[in-house]
Design a protein around this motif. Structure first.
Motif, PDB file in Angstrom:
ATOM      1  N   VAL A   1       1.322  -1.573  -0.435  1.00 42.38           N
ATOM      2  CA  VAL A   1       0.208   0.351  -0.273  1.00 42.38           C
ATOM      3  C   VAL A   1       0.687   1.252  -0.076  1.00 42.38           C
ATOM      4  O   VAL A   1       2.328   1.523   0.838  1.00 42.38           O
ATOM      5  CB  VAL A   1      -0.619   0.394   1.261  1.00 42.38           C
ATOM      6  N   GLU A   2       0.808   2.197  -0.801  1.00 38.95           N
ATOM      7  CA  GLU A   2       1.276   3.382  -0.671  1.00 38.95           C
ATOM      8  C   GLU A   2       0.508   4.548  -1.509  1.00 38.95           C
ATOM      9  O   GLU A   2       0.352   4.110  -2.685  1.00 38.95           O
ATOM     10  CB  GLU A   2       2.639   2.951  -1.998  1.00 38.95           C
ATOM     11  N   GLY A   3       0.392   5.687  -0.706  1.00 41.46           N
ATOM     12  CA  GLY A   3      -0.199   6.801  -1.914  1.00 41.46           C
ATOM     13  C   GLY A   3      -1.164   6.575  -1.518  1.00 41.46           C
ATOM     14  O   GLY A   3      -2.241   7.203  -2.654  1.00 41.46           O
ATOM     15  N   GLY A   4      -2.142   5.887  -0.393  1.00 46.78           N
ATOM     16  CA  GLY A   4      -3.776   5.733  -0.743  1.00 46.78           C
ATOM     17  C   GLY A   4      -4.348   4.828  -1.833  1.00 46.78           C
ATOM     18  O   GLY A   4      -5.476   4.299  -1.263  1.00 46.78           O
ATOM     19  N   ASP A   5      -3.312   3.861  -2.374  1.00 47.87           N
ATOM     20  CA  ASP A   5      -3.573   2.629  -3.283  1.00 47.87           C
ATOM     21  C   ASP A   5      -3.371   1.573  -2.995  1.00 47.87           C
ATOM     22  O   ASP A   5      -2.057   1.339  -2.848  1.00 47.87           O
ATOM     23  CB  ASP A   5      -3.257   3.183  -4.615  1.00 47.87           C
TER      24      ASP A   5
ATOM     25  N   ALA B   1      -1.588 -13.924 -11.875  1.00 43.54           N
ATOM     26  CA  ALA B   1      -1.009 -13.785 -13.245  1.00 43.54           C
ATOM     27  C   ALA B   1      -1.331 -12.285 -13.123  1.00 43.54           C
ATOM     28  O   ALA B   1      -0.219 -11.044 -14.074  1.00 43.54           O
ATOM     29  CB  ALA B   1      -0.368 -14.043 -14.110  1.00 43.54           C
ATOM     30  N   LEU B   2      -2.265 -11.163 -12.574  1.00 40.30           N
ATOM     31  CA  LEU B   2      -2.751 -10.019 -13.159  1.00 40.30           C
ATOM     32  C   LEU B   2      -1.872  -8.818 -11.938  1.00 40.30           C
ATOM     33  O   LEU B   2      -2.396  -9.712 -10.505  1.00 40.30           O
ATOM     34  CB  LEU B   2      -3.671  -9.718 -13.761  1.00 40.30           C
ATOM     35  N   THR B   3      -1.603  -7.830 -11.679  1.00 40.01           N
ATOM     36  CA  THR B   3      -1.013  -7.240 -11.165  1.00 40.01           C
ATOM     37  C   THR B   3      -1.661  -5.841 -11.534  1.00 40.01           C
ATOM     38  O   THR B   3      -1.747  -5.596 -12.298  1.00 40.01           O
ATOM     39  CB  THR B   3       0.187  -6.720 -10.767  1.00 40.01           C
ATOM     40  N   HIS B   4      -2.328  -5.126  -9.562  1.00 42.18           N
ATOM     41  CA  HIS B   4      -2.932  -3.635 -10.650  1.00 42.18           C
ATOM     42  C   HIS B   4      -3.338  -3.045  -8.933  1.00 42.18           C
ATOM     43  O   HIS B   4      -2.697  -3.478  -7.965  1.00 42.18           O
ATOM     44  CB  HIS B   4      -4.462  -4.322 -10.891  1.00 42.18           C
ATOM     45  N   ARG B   5      -3.440  -1.445  -9.610  1.00 43.89           N
ATOM     46  CA  ARG B   5      -3.577  -0.954  -8.402  1.00 43.89           C
ATOM     47  C   ARG B   5      -4.835  -0.082  -8.103  1.00 43.89           C
ATOM     48  O   ARG B   5      -5.180  -0.102  -9.170  1.00 43.89           O
ATOM     49  CB  ARG B   5      -2.820   0.580  -8.779  1.00 43.89           C
ATOM     50  N   VAL B   6      -5.220  -0.299  -6.897  1.00 47.17           N
ATOM     51  CA  VAL B   6      -7.061  -0.176  -6.725  1.00 47.17           C
ATOM     52  C   VAL B   6      -6.589   0.663  -5.397  1.00 47.17           C
ATOM     53  O   VAL B   6      -5.200   0.736  -4.498  1.00 47.17           O
ATOM     54  CB  VAL B   6      -7.655  -1.135  -6.600  1.00 47.17           C
ATOM     55  N   PRO B   7      -7.580   1.694  -5.004  1.00 44.69           N
ATOM     56  CA  PRO B   7      -7.545   2.631  -4.110  1.00 44.69           C
ATOM     57  C   PRO B   7      -7.436   1.339  -2.811  1.00 44.69           C
ATOM     58  O   PRO B   7      -7.810   0.484  -1.964  1.00 44.69           O
ATOM     59  CB  PRO B   7      -9.250   2.602  -3.424  1.00 44.69           C
ATOM     60  N   GLY B   8      -6.825   2.166  -1.556  1.00 42.32           N
ATOM     61  CA  GLY B   8      -6.112   1.226  -0.990  1.00 42.32           C
ATOM     62  C   GLY B   8      -7.487   1.443   0.640  1.00 42.32           C
ATOM     63  O   GLY B   8      -7.460   0.266   1.282  1.00 42.32           O
ATOM     64  N   ARG B   9      -7.828   2.121   0.802  1.00 41.44           N
ATOM     65  CA  ARG B   9      -9.108   2.505   2.181  1.00 41.44           C
ATOM     66  C   ARG B   9      -8.257   1.548   3.562  1.00 41.44           C
ATOM     67  O   ARG B   9      -8.810   0.950   3.862  1.00 41.44           O
ATOM     68  CB  ARG B   9     -10.273   1.838   1.608  1.00 41.44           C
ATOM     69  N   ASP B  10      -6.939   2.032   3.670  1.00 40.63           N
ATOM     70  CA  ASP B  10      -6.808   2.144   5.514  1.00 40.63           C
ATOM     71  C   ASP B  10      -6.268   0.296   5.038  1.00 40.63           C
ATOM     72  O   ASP B  10      -6.438  -0.178   6.316  1.00 40.63           O
ATOM     73  CB  ASP B  10      -7.064   2.564   6.058  1.00 40.63           C
ATOM     74  N   ILE B  11      -6.166  -0.698   3.798  1.00 40.78           N
ATOM     75  CA  ILE B  11      -5.579  -1.946   4.023  1.00 40.78           C
ATOM     76  C   ILE B  11      -4.603  -2.503   4.376  1.00 40.78           C
ATOM     77  O   ILE B  11      -3.401  -1.422   4.488  1.00 40.78           O
ATOM     78  CB  ILE B  11      -6.452  -2.748   3.129  1.00 40.78           C
ATOM     79  N   ARG B  12      -4.202  -3.528   5.029  1.00 38.18           N
ATOM     80  CA  ARG B  12      -3.168  -4.171   5.358  1.00 38.18           C
ATOM     81  C   ARG B  12      -2.383  -4.677   3.784  1.00 38.18           C
ATOM     82  O   ARG B  12      -3.321  -5.535   3.573  1.00 38.18           O
ATOM     83  CB  ARG B  12      -2.546  -4.348   6.426  1.00 38.18           C
ATOM     84  N   PRO B  13      -1.448  -4.877   3.845  1.00 40.60           N
ATOM     85  CA  PRO B  13      -1.368  -6.469   2.554  1.00 40.60           C
ATOM     86  C   PRO B  13      -1.373  -7.681   3.534  1.00 40.60           C
ATOM     87  O   PRO B  13      -1.582  -7.984   4.118  1.00 40.60           O
ATOM     88  CB  PRO B  13       0.892  -6.092   3.056  1.00 40.60           C
ATOM     89  N   GLY B  14      -1.470  -8.717   2.306  1.00 42.15           N
ATOM     90  CA  GLY B  14      -2.401  -9.964   2.627  1.00 42.15           C
ATOM     91  C   GLY B  14      -2.781 -10.623   1.618  1.00 42.15           C
ATOM     92  O   GLY B  14      -3.789  -9.872   0.849  1.00 42.15           O
ATOM     93  N   PRO B  15      -3.813 -11.513   1.864  1.00 45.70           N
ATOM     94  CA  PRO B  15      -4.800 -12.037   1.688  1.00 45.70           C
ATOM     95  C   PRO B  15      -6.097 -11.372   1.280  1.00 45.70           C
ATOM     96  O   PRO B  15      -6.678 -10.172   2.369  1.00 45.70           O
ATOM     97  CB  PRO B  15      -5.522 -13.114   1.850  1.00 45.70           C
ATOM     98  N   ALA B  16      -7.178 -10.900   0.881  1.00 41.47           N
ATOM     99  CA  ALA B  16      -8.268 -10.307   0.396  1.00 41.47           C
ATOM    100  C   ALA B  16      -9.074 -10.621  -0.474  1.00 41.47           C
ATOM    101  O   ALA B  16      -8.694 -11.146  -1.661  1.00 41.47           O
ATOM    102  CB  ALA B  16      -7.809  -8.761   0.392  1.00 41.47           C
TER     103      ALA B  16
END
Length: 353
Positions: A252-256, A263-278
């Motif tokens: 999470v960086e800068g709110g995203d 195999a797909l990576t993408h940026r979405v709004p972060g909404r105060d979340i932590r790394p890990g499964p979601a």
């Protein structure tokens, strides 16, 4: 005609039980004056019970209800400054449109001449000037609905209540009449509480939507916020179809947040979340389909349906079957086609599950 002093609506810790069954659990909400707020949810969620308590047709088991700052919790319906438009319209079939609109005014003690003058103004307000002499049977469904709205508005209530007001109309007429209701509410500035199970209707007319589930508020907010940033899988699916897939939040960086689905990576709004499964909610029109290529998030089309201005696909992937809506009808893809899957910039949100 004008609406004097639109009122606020406040529910404070309201509970409603029918015997051993609790229909509403500790409901607290505020509706600002001059806004149109929709109570939305599936059958049995509590939205109609909430509206009936506001109208005085039911009384809460506990808690308080205020209209315009006045405690109306235990007042009968006729002592509350509200008017209601019912699902069935409830027009008197033997009375003309003018008589239907004037009925409430005359019943409240207004002289017949003044009541009819105000009724004529009310009919003009909803675009039915000159049609006051017609019986309900001589009016279309949309016109009957507008008579019911006029009858409620001429009483100049602090709050107008609308209970599934468009459910008896066909799809095309619903679109037109919901626009008319919204334009009227904005022009006159009255407070309106609108109940529906139709997501498109709620999105089209509301300043704010309160989504209910099992007698609780599941989420509330502006239409765009609920659609683009659902807080749960229930909201994501109820506010329009959504694919719910597992993902990994890489950082999470800068709110995203940077997420990975296969195999797909993408940026979405972060909404105060932590790394890990979601979990990720992906709208059908937020998915792109391109020719298959090595190293991509890939899938195989199992179903394709041409619907005029778009094509609907079902795509089998390692993350599950995805429902995709693609406006590119000129390049419709056939079943069994292998594709690379991508995400667009909007219509994707991390949800709670």
């Amino acid at each position: 005609m004008s609406i004097e002093g639109p009122g606020s609506v406040v529910f404070r810790n309201v509970r409603k039980a029918f015997g051993a069954f609790t229909a509403i659990h500790d409901l607290s909400l505020t509706i600002e004056p001059g806004t149109l707020v929709t109570l939305l949810g599936p059958s049995g969620c509590g939205k109609t019970t909430t509206l009936r308590m506001l109208a005085g047709l039911e009384h809460p088991t506990s808690g308080r209800i205020l209209i315009g700052g006045r405690d109306v919790t235990m007042l009968p319906a006729n002592e509350r400054d509200v008017s209601m438009v019912f699902q069935s319209y409830a027009l008197f079939p033997h009375m003309t449109a003018l008589d239907n609109v004037a009925y409430g005014l005359e019943s409240s003690g207004l002289k017949r001449k003044e009541a009819r003058e105000r009724a004529e103004d009310g009919l003009a307000l909803v675009g039915l000037a000159g049609m006051g002499g017609r019986l309900p049977a001589e009016l279309s469904g949309g016109q009957q609905q507008r008579v019911a709205v006029a009858r409620a508005l001429v009483l100049e209530p602090q709050v107008l209540l609308l209970d599934e007001p468009l459910s008896n109309l066909d799809a095309r007429l619903r679109r037109r009449v919901r626009t008319e209701i919204r334009e009227l509410q904005q022009r006159l500035g009255f407070t309106a509480v609108y109940v529906t199970h139709d997501q498109d209707e709620a999105l089209a007319v509301s300043d704010r939507i309160i989504v209910m589930k099992d007698g609780h508020i599941a989420q509330e907010g502006a239409p765009r916020d609920l659609y683009e940033a659902p807080a749960s899988a229930f909201i994501a699916d109820f506010m329009g179809e959504a694919n719910v897939v597992s993902c990994d939040i890489l950082g999470v960086e800068g709110g995203d947040a940077t997420i990975r689905v296969e195999a797909l990576t993408h940026r979405v709004p972060g909404r105060d979340i932590r790394p890990g499964p979601a979990k990720l909610a992906v709208r059908p029109n937020a998915i792109t389909l391109e020719p298959a290529k090595d190293g991509a998030f890939s899938g195989r089309i199992t179903h394709a349906a041409y619907l005029g201005d778009h094509v609907e696909y079902e795509v089998k992937t390692a993350a599950g079957t995805l429902f995709v809506v693609d406006p590119a009808v000129e390049r419709a893809l056939a079943p069994a086609t292998e594709v690379a899957i991508g995400f667009k910039g909007r219509g994707i949100a991390i949800i709670s599950g």
